[in-house]
Write an enzyme that holds these catalytic residues in place. Structure first.
Site, PDB file in Angstrom:
ATOM      1  N   SER A 189       0.851  -1.193   0.000  1.00 42.08           N
ATOM      2  CA  SER A 189       0.000   0.000   0.000  1.00 42.08           C
ATOM      3  C   SER A 189       0.878   1.230   0.000  1.00 42.08           C
ATOM      4  CB  SER A 189      -0.874   0.008   1.255  1.00 42.08           C
ATOM      5  OG  SER A 189      -1.417   1.304   1.457  1.00 42.08           O
ATOM      6  N   TYR A 215      -1.367  -1.141   9.866  1.00 42.28           N
ATOM      7  CA  TYR A 215      -1.511  -1.542   8.457  1.00 42.28           C
ATOM      8  C   TYR A 215      -0.296  -1.040   7.657  1.00 42.28           C
ATOM      9  CZ  TYR A 215      -3.678  -1.265   3.760  1.00 42.28           C
ATOM     10  OH  TYR A 215      -3.964  -1.374   2.423  1.00 42.28           O
TER      11      TYR A 215
HETATM   12  N1  LIG Z   1      -8.433  -0.633  -2.119  1.00 44.95           N
HETATM   13  C1  LIG Z   1      -7.377   0.163  -2.005  1.00 44.95           C
HETATM   14  O1  LIG Z   1      -7.425   1.370  -2.289  1.00 44.95           O
HETATM   15  C2  LIG Z   1      -6.076  -0.384  -1.515  1.00 44.95           C
HETATM   16  C3  LIG Z   1      -5.008   0.515  -1.378  1.00 44.95           C
HETATM   17  C4  LIG Z   1      -3.789   0.018  -0.964  1.00 44.95           C
HETATM   18  C5  LIG Z   1      -3.627  -1.331  -0.725  1.00 44.95           C
HETATM   19  N2  LIG Z   1      -4.694  -2.176  -0.852  1.00 44.95           N
HETATM   20  C6  LIG Z   1      -4.450  -3.596  -0.573  1.00 44.95           C
HETATM   21  O2  LIG Z   1      -5.041  -4.376  -1.575  1.00 44.95           O
HETATM   22  C7  LIG Z   1      -5.455  -5.638  -1.054  1.00 44.95           C
HETATM   23  C8  LIG Z   1      -6.919  -5.856  -1.371  1.00 44.95           C
HETATM   24  O3  LIG Z   1      -7.637  -4.802  -0.783  1.00 44.95           O
HETATM   25  P1  LIG Z   1      -9.165  -4.484  -1.086  1.00 44.95           P
HETATM   26  O4  LIG Z   1      -9.279  -3.011  -1.073  1.00 44.95           O
HETATM   27  O5  LIG Z   1      -9.642  -5.259  -2.241  1.00 44.95           O
HETATM   28  O6  LIG Z   1      -9.810  -5.010   0.280  1.00 44.95           O
HETATM   29  P2  LIG Z   1     -11.087  -5.942   0.558  1.00 44.95           P
HETATM   30  O7  LIG Z   1     -12.197  -5.534  -0.297  1.00 44.95           O
HETATM   31  O8  LIG Z   1     -11.274  -5.879   2.048  1.00 44.95           O
HETATM   32  O9  LIG Z   1     -10.547  -7.353   0.179  1.00 44.95           O
HETATM   33  C9  LIG Z   1      -9.609  -8.010   0.991  1.00 44.95           C
HETATM   34  C10 LIG Z   1      -9.821  -9.478   0.858  1.00 44.95           C
HETATM   35  O10 LIG Z   1      -8.870 -10.106   1.698  1.00 44.95           O
HETATM   36  C11 LIG Z   1      -9.541 -11.173   2.343  1.00 44.95           C
HETATM   37  N3  LIG Z   1      -8.900 -11.506   3.607  1.00 44.95           N
HETATM   38  C12 LIG Z   1      -8.685 -10.713   4.675  1.00 44.95           C
HETATM   39  N4  LIG Z   1      -8.081 -11.410   5.646  1.00 44.95           N
HETATM   40  C13 LIG Z   1      -7.909 -12.662   5.186  1.00 44.95           C
HETATM   41  C14 LIG Z   1      -7.358 -13.831   5.727  1.00 44.95           C
HETATM   42  N5  LIG Z   1      -6.853 -13.856   6.978  1.00 44.95           N
HETATM   43  N6  LIG Z   1      -7.333 -14.944   4.985  1.00 44.95           N
HETATM   44  C15 LIG Z   1      -7.841 -14.952   3.729  1.00 44.95           C
HETATM   45  N7  LIG Z   1      -8.407 -13.884   3.160  1.00 44.95           N
HETATM   46  C16 LIG Z   1      -8.434 -12.736   3.883  1.00 44.95           C
HETATM   47  C17 LIG Z   1     -10.949 -10.667   2.578  1.00 44.95           C
HETATM   48  O11 LIG Z   1     -11.771 -11.776   2.755  1.00 44.95           O
HETATM   49  P3  LIG Z   1     -13.125 -11.752   3.623  1.00 44.95           P
HETATM   50  O12 LIG Z   1     -14.197 -11.481   2.629  1.00 44.95           O
HETATM   51  O13 LIG Z   1     -13.190 -13.113   4.212  1.00 44.95           O
HETATM   52  O14 LIG Z   1     -12.959 -10.672   4.643  1.00 44.95           O
HETATM   53  C18 LIG Z   1     -11.204  -9.913   1.285  1.00 44.95           C
HETATM   54  O15 LIG Z   1     -11.711 -10.765   0.293  1.00 44.95           O
HETATM   55  C19 LIG Z   1      -5.176  -5.572   0.446  1.00 44.95           C
HETATM   56  O16 LIG Z   1      -3.945  -6.201   0.728  1.00 44.95           O
HETATM   57  C20 LIG Z   1      -5.083  -4.095   0.715  1.00 44.95           C
HETATM   58  O17 LIG Z   1      -4.283  -3.817   1.834  1.00 44.95           O
HETATM   59  C21 LIG Z   1      -5.914  -1.739  -1.229  1.00 44.95           C
END
Ligand SMILES: NC(=O)c1ccc[n+]([C@@H]2O[C@H](COP(=O)([O-])OP(=O)(O)OC[C@H]3O[C@@H](n4cnc5c(N)ncnc54)[C@H](OP(=O)(O)O)[C@@H]3O)[C@@H](O)[C@H]2O)c1
Length: 329
Positions: A189, A215
């Site tokens: 991130s 985080y």
């Molecule tokens: N969106 C952004 O702007 C952004 C920016 C910077 C970085 N990121 C990074 O991008 C990645 C995806 O983010 P996102 O925005 O798509 O978030 P999201 O919508 O919350 O998706 C995260 C996914 O990770 C799964 N997860 C969480 N803990 C887990 C575990 N212990 N074991 C297996 N699965 C797990 C969640 O599953 P559940 O459905 O079971 O909770 C969910 O499907 C993350 O690493 C996040 O830090 C996102």
């Protein structure tokens, strides 16, 4: 001119708000016309994406499947996975395509679950005489309060650092069986730019807990460990990259950062735009240099301030702690 040489690209990177937004993606994309992986770049290849039941993970699974990969979607909830698989199939069908999509269950923060999953998954791949070509560590969390994994590790470190490294270590036989050189991507991130490496207190036991700080620290760990992991896994012909997706509108942002989302919603990227660089790293040829950090298809500095740059020896100190925590040599 390549995107790497572009003054506009560098300006966007340093200006954060436009760079991380939908606008940054749109402007940079204009320079990528010759840089898209070829259609079917991943035909015959096998990929595993963690946290693939929605958000960026689902978009990454779609992007890999669109390039021809067989995709294993690792989730905690089968119900979420079924809905994601349906959406991916529907989108692919609109382009007249199909893909092999396989749902896997594992909580990546639970080290015993990771060991169990890698035993079973690795065994199935061996039985099929198949390697693993792409592994995307996308699963992520931003807890409101300090939470521990079942093993007693602070949850962001367990989910973003310990689980992914243990999973990769245990899948090295499958990754090294890839006939094309496997690629591993850690989804970090841009928030990590705000924090240094917390080598004295990796589990965030001291001071008032902030989910955003935890985080960002755990994402800093991913980025700083990437060169060390590249070296470690080079004998297995496994390349590893860290990347950050910018700001994308996903269920995770809506749940964990509702105020941020309300304020930034008009400029947030789509999940597909956020996932673009992870998909590109998995598919572009030749493979980019292992151990590097990326955003919008370009290598990025890992620090902009000396205060967040690790002092000599600190990455090794962290690595020693990780090895002890996951019990690998
Ligand atoms: N969106 C952004 O702007 C952004 C920016 C910077 C970085 N990121 C990074 O991008 C990645 C995806 O983010 P996102 O925005 O798509 O978030 P999201 O919508 O919350 O998706 C995260 C996914 O990770 C799964 N997860 C969480 N803990 C887990 C575990 N212990 N074991 C297996 N699965 C797990 C969640 O599953 P559940 O459905 O079971 O909770 C969910 O499907 C993350 O690493 C996040 O830090 C996102």
């Amino acid at each position: 001119m390549s995107a790497a040489d572009s003054g506009l690209d560098r300006l966007l990177d340093r200006s954060i708000v436009p760079g991380y937004s939908a606008l940054g993606y749109r402007l940079r994309k204009r320079e990528w016309s010759n840089d898209d992986p070829r259609p079917d770049a991943l035909a015959g290849r096998r990929a595993l994406v963690t946290g693939a039941g929605g958000g960026l993970g689902e978009a990454t699974a779609l992007g890999l499947a669109r390039l021809g990969a067989t995709v294993h979607l690792l989730v905690r909830s089968e119900a979420r996975a079924a809905a994601a698989v349906d959406r991916i199939r529907t989108t692919l069908a609109e382009d007249g395509r199909t893909a092999e999509l396989i749902v896997e269950e594992c909580d990546v923060s639970d080290l015993a679950a990771v060991r169990g999953f890698t035993d079973s998954f690795g065994g199935r791949l061996r039985a099929m005489d198949s390697g693993l070509d792409v592994l995307i560590h996308n699963a992520g969390v931003l807890p409101a309060t300090r939470t521990e994994s079942v093993d007693g590790h602070e949850l962001t470190v367990a989910t973003h650092v310990l689980g992914p490294i243990l999973m990769t270590e245990r899948l090295l036989p499958a990754l090294s069986a890839s006939t094309v050189g496997a690629r591993v991507v850690l989804v970090a991130s841009g928030g990590m730019y705000t924090q240094g490496l917390p080598t004295r207190d990796p589990e965030y036991t001291k001071g008032e807990y902030s989910g955003s700080v935890a985080y960002a620290r755990s994402k800093r760990m991913q980025v700083e460990l990437t060169p060390l992991l590249a070296e470690r896994w080079s004998d297995d012909a496994v390349s590893v990259y860290a990347m950050h997706p910018g700001w994308a509108d996903t269920p995770g942002v809506a749940d964990s950062l509702p105020l941020f989302r309300t304020l930034t919603r008009p400029i947030l990227r789509s999940a597909e735009a956020g996932a673009d660089t992870a998909v590109w790293l998995a598919a572009t040829e030749p493979a980019p240099p292992s151990g590097t950090f990326w955003h919008d298809r370009n290598v990025r500095p890992t620090s902009y301030r000396s205060a967040t740059r690790p002092k000599p020896g600190k990455v090794d100190t962290l690595w020693q702690w990780v090895q002890d925590a996951i019990n690998v040599e």
